[in-house]
Design a protein around this motif. Structure first.
Motif: not given
Length: 393
Positions: A304-308, A327-332, A348-354
């Motif tokens: 969800l955060l990736a979409v945001l 990171l998402l592709v490797i992790g998931i 993947a700290f940029p996910l927390l920017l939103p």
């Protein structure tokens, strides 16, 4: 942005240059970077104290819990004795070789003496450097307040307990954040060197190299930057990761030797089929461990955060998008070790920017309350994983 002003010329990374003059919070006249580091240190120190207290309550050594849990055992063994250990599990068919672990962290631990305290010193120092780097990236793309809150949120995610353990994630994030910061400032050589070193920390270090190489290619194709430095950065960035993978291949007399090591550990890339199966187990109501249910929820939140991030305006700079996407592709997309997936996504700290941006618009008291509440949950979950359930991280 509430930091320094923009100029009309766009950089090769697609973001406007930002002044690097010292930034100060209006409330206290203290540099925002100092506040960010102070928040991180206070949150994680409190978490270490809580975990140490829980370990003592359970009759275990706090130093052993912090410095000798799960993967830390492998890192310490490599630091003390070098590579060459293999552990076989006849029941499951797993063959666990220490060549699955990249060499930079064990090398640094060896330089400190090879013990638990040395390993913790390396991890804690790297975590502090990482916190400053995360702040600098957040400040550059969204301003001082968002930068501070980004560090605060990163320090209280459910698996943030890893930042106080003898693990490699703090080292990877330290190198990744500063490489991304250098890349956003168009310091190509610095970004590439840090990316190459990051590739020696973990398999996911390739995400940093991907960010540098893709950004360099984009700059060349769009003619926003030219010259040998851009070409060299794109080529040099993956060198560390490729060098270790090649070294394992030579040792095993198989070009794909490293990936064979991972497969024997039970890790392989299946495009997300394994993760979907585990999530379905949770959603179907079958009996699952708490960590399994929490992991499913956290992976959903990450998507969800990736979409945001993708719909964010102004758009996030290309390096951060590439780094986070890899990171998402490797992790998931990887199979095996489902409950460790949130740890794999900790860098993947940029996910927390939103979330940081939303909190930046709220009252300071609300941001403090939210951070404190999340910290409490993070402490409790860390104690559950390491002391109560003794779940692998």
């Amino acid at each position: 942005m509430d930091s320094a002003g923009k100029s009309g010329e766009m950089t090769a990374t697609g973001s406007a240059p930002v002044s690097v003059r010292p930034q100060y919070l209006r409330t206290a006249g203290v540099p925002a970077v100092v506040i960010a580091l102070g928040v991180f240190a206070a949150v994680r120190l409190a978490g270490a104290v809580v975990l140490a207290g829980a370990a003592l309550w359970a009759g275990r050594s706090p130093v052993r819990v912090l410095g000798h849990s799960w993967d830390s055992v492998w890192y310490l063994a490599i630091a003390r004795h070098g590579y060459g250990r293999t552990q076989m599990w006849p029941v499951t068919g797993l063959v666990q070789s220490d060549y699955a672990f990249f060499p930079l962290y064990p090398l640094l631990v060896r330089l400190t003496g090879g013990g638990e305290w040395g390993a913790l010193f390396v991890s804690w120092t790297a975590a502090a450097v990482a916190a400053v780097g995360v702040y600098r990236v957040g400040e550059l793309v969204a301003g001082r307040r968002v930068g501070v809150l980004l560090v605060a949120l990163w320090s209280v995610v459910p698996h943030a307990v890893v930042l106080t353990l003898a693990y490699t994630e703090p080292l990877l994030v330290a190198l990744a954040a500063w490489s991304l910061y250098a890349l956003l400032r168009e310091r190509w050589t610095v970004a590439a060197l840090l990316a190459s070193v990051a590739g020696l920390t973990r398999p996911t270090g390739i995400a940093v190299a991907a960010a540098v190489s893709v950004t360099a290619l984009h700059a060349l194709l769009t003619r926003r930057s030219r010259g040998a430095a851009v070409w060299a950065a794109g080529v040099l960035a993956p060198a560390g990761w490729l060098a270790y993978v090649a070294a394992v291949g030579v040792h095993r007399r198989d070009p794909a030797g490293y990936f064979d090591v991972q497969r024997q550990w039970g890790s392989r890339f299946d495009g997300g089929g394994y993760v979907l199966n585990q999530v379905w187990r949770v959603l179907s109501g079958g009996p699952v461990a708490l960590a399994t249910a929490v992991t499913a929820a956290l992976l959903g939140a990450a998507l969800l955060l990736a979409v945001l991030l993708l719909v964010r305006r102004p758009a996030l700079p290309l390096p951060l998008l590439v780094y986070t996407a890899v990171l998402l592709v490797i992790g998931i997309g990887g199979a095996g070790y489902f409950e460790s997936k949130p740890r794999f996504l900790l860098p993947a700290f940029p996910l927390l920017l939103p979330l940081a941006a939303v909190m930046a618009r709220a009252r300071p008291r609300s941001a403090v309350v939210v951070t404190a509440g999340l910290a409490g949950l993070s402490y409790a979950y860390g104690v559950y994983l390491l002391v109560i359930a003794k779940m692998p991280l």
